[in-house]
Design an enzyme around this catalytic site. Structure first.
Site, PDB file in Angstrom:
ATOM      1  N   ASP A 173       0.840  -1.203   0.000  1.00 44.50           N
ATOM      2  CA  ASP A 173       0.000   0.000   0.000  1.00 44.50           C
ATOM      3  C   ASP A 173       0.879   1.259   0.000  1.00 44.50           C
ATOM      4  OD1 ASP A 173      -1.466  -2.273   1.356  1.00 44.50           O
ATOM      5  OD2 ASP A 173      -3.099  -0.836   1.220  1.00 44.50           O
ATOM      6  N   ASP A 194      -0.762  -2.496  -4.344  1.00 42.27           N
ATOM      7  CA  ASP A 194      -1.955  -2.521  -3.483  1.00 42.27           C
ATOM      8  C   ASP A 194      -2.568  -1.125  -3.538  1.00 42.27           C
ATOM      9  OD1 ASP A 194      -3.896  -3.106  -1.443  1.00 42.27           O
ATOM     10  OD2 ASP A 194      -2.602  -4.713  -0.753  1.00 42.27           O
ATOM     11  N   ASP A 195      -3.406  -0.761  -2.555  1.00 43.21           N
ATOM     12  CA  ASP A 195      -4.038   0.551  -2.631  1.00 43.21           C
ATOM     13  C   ASP A 195      -2.991   1.653  -2.770  1.00 43.21           C
ATOM     14  OD1 ASP A 195      -6.575  -0.550  -2.330  1.00 43.21           O
ATOM     15  OD2 ASP A 195      -6.573  -0.326  -0.160  1.00 43.21           O
ATOM     16  N   HIS A 216      -3.990  -0.882  -6.646  1.00 44.28           N
ATOM     17  CA  HIS A 216      -5.392  -1.270  -6.509  1.00 44.28           C
ATOM     18  C   HIS A 216      -6.339  -0.078  -6.440  1.00 44.28           C
ATOM     19  CE1 HIS A 216      -4.243  -5.496  -4.772  1.00 44.28           C
ATOM     20  NE2 HIS A 216      -3.784  -5.278  -5.985  1.00 44.28           N
ATOM     21  N   ARG A 247     -12.532   3.758  -5.145  1.00 42.68           N
ATOM     22  CA  ARG A 247     -13.523   2.907  -4.485  1.00 42.68           C
ATOM     23  C   ARG A 247     -13.794   3.323  -3.051  1.00 42.68           C
ATOM     24  NH1 ARG A 247     -10.819  -3.109  -3.510  1.00 42.68           N
ATOM     25  NH2 ARG A 247      -8.715  -2.377  -3.046  1.00 42.68           N
ATOM     26  N   LYS A 249     -15.151   1.161   0.236  1.00 44.05           N
ATOM     27  CA  LYS A 249     -15.496  -0.209   0.624  1.00 44.05           C
ATOM     28  C   LYS A 249     -15.729  -0.288   2.132  1.00 44.05           C
ATOM     29  CE  LYS A 249     -10.524  -1.296   0.319  1.00 44.05           C
ATOM     30  NZ  LYS A 249      -9.441  -2.207  -0.021  1.00 44.05           N
TER      31      LYS A 249
END
Ligand code: NAG
Ligand code: NAG
Ligand code: NAG
Length: 356
Positions: A173, A194-195, A216, A247, A249
């Site tokens: 991340d 990743d993010d 991500h 996003r 989530k």
């Protein structure tokens, strides 16, 4: 300040030069933090294996400068490699600086899901502070976490984990913000697995003028454990070849709140799964089944545009009916051919959810 006195004949110049403590040996760390200079130049330092570069207990007003290449010995452990804590702190990367995690020594494609124990790279706990100009390369896993920060600006940080694409980087991340208030991340670059930006638990968080490659996407969440995110603004960013563009989530079965979140002027390019995804059934390992009621209020999607690759989906909303309140939506995302069902889109909101 040490005055430097130079005399040219009868002319006497008094020039104040800020003196600094040069930290080039790990053993000098304690002395550096106590130094009256309040300016620590971390120069070509080698941090021993399994040890944290512990920049906590800093004197207020300390300036930390990174010069040359910072490296670390190798050991499996799950601590934090660098921690910086204090008030009114300036963390400055000098030209050519490199904070090199040499993460390939830990990478095994498993990240935090098993395999080798991997330390995360930097955690900052700062107040009224600035972090600028750091060049970070190849952290073993999560790169930069700002926890419990207040009034902090993080800018011109370059997180380069491109090597992880081919050498087994996972859960790398980029930026994570937790429990913080008034934090801005601006003019940064992230290439990771990743993010790009995650979490945002807290309020008044800004993520702007950043470029995210390979990861991500830009995420609010995953939310849960009663956490709240309020007033987040993501604007003027590019998201390139990420699995998701943007996003929100929240985790299945958990509680919390997301309120006043704006994504504005975001350009997506070659996103592989979802251009925009808002889902309330997230589980590590993949979202599953029906969404859990989780309030998501005053969400604005404004001028989010770009492309999804053909196997992906342009937009997906999967929230419990009634959770979404007062959304505004203006996006233009094309390319995704995979159609999926949407749930919980507020009535009257017009966009092709789940469609080509
Ligand atoms: C937010 O933090 C910045 C420093 O990054 C500071 O200049 C600004 O005054 C803070 N805003 C408020 C409302 O405290
Ligand atoms: C997310 O927020 C939680 C709660 O504040 C925090 O414990 C966690 O470290 C954050 N995660 C990241 C990646 O910042
Ligand atoms: C949506 O955004 C586009 C591009 O920014 C703009 O031209 C259009 O007027 C907007 N539509 C609405 C309904 O706001």
């Amino acid at each position: 300040m040490k005055p430097i006195i130079t005399s040219f004949g009868s002319l006497v110049l008094v020039v104040a030069i800020a003196s600094a403590f040069e930290l080039n040996k790990f053993e000098k760390l304690d002395a550096a933090k106590k130094s009256a200079d309040k300016r620590i130049v971390i120069k070509n330092l080698v941090v021993p294996a399994g040890k944290m570069l512990d920049l906590t207990n800093l004197q207020q007003g300390t300036v930390i400068e990174f010069e040359g290449r910072l490296t670390f010995g190798y050991q499996e452990w799950d601590g934090t490699m660098i921690r910086i804590k204090g008030k009114n702190i300036r963390v400055v990367g000098k030209p050519g600086n490199l904070l090199d995690g040499e993460g390939h020594r830990w990478w095994d494609k498993r990240g935090t899901n098993g395999g080798k124990k991997k330390p995360r790279f930097i955690e900052v706990n700062l107040e009224d502070s600035l972090v600028t100009g750091l060049n970070i390369k190849n952290p073993p896993r999560h790169c930069f976490v700002a926890n419990n920060c207040k009034n902090v600006r993080i800018e011109f940080v370059n997180i380069d984990i491109k090597d992880g694409d081919t050498k087994g980087g996972h859960n790398t991340d980029g930026f994570g913000v937790g429990g913080s208030q008034n934090v801005t991340v601006a003019n940064c670059k992230v290439h990771n697995q990743d993010d790009c930006f995650a979490n945002g638990s807290g309020r008044d968080i800004v993520f702007e003028n950043n470029v995210c490659t390979g990861g991500h996407g830009i995420s609010i969440g995953s939310m849960g454990s009663g956490q709240k995110v309020e007033r987040v603004r993501v604007r003027n960013c590019q998201v390139i070849r990420n699995t998701n563009g943007i996003r929100i989530k929240s985790r299945k079965g958990e509680t919390g709140l997301v309120r006043d979140v704006t994504f504005e002027n975001i350009e997506l390019k070659d996103i592989t799964q979802y251009g925009i995804v808002i889902q309330a059934n997230y589980l590590n390992g993949g979202p599953k089944g029906d969404p859990t009621p989780f309030p998501m209020e005053n969400i604005v999607i404004k001028n989010v545009r770009g492309t999804v690759s053909s196997k992906g989906t342009n937009t997906l909303v999967w929230v419990a009916p009634g959770s979404a309140k007062n959304w505004q939506w203006n996006s233009s995302i094309t390319g995704g051919q995979r159609e999926v069902a949407c749930k919980g889109v507020p009535q009257g909101l017009k966009f092709p959810c789940g469609k080509k």
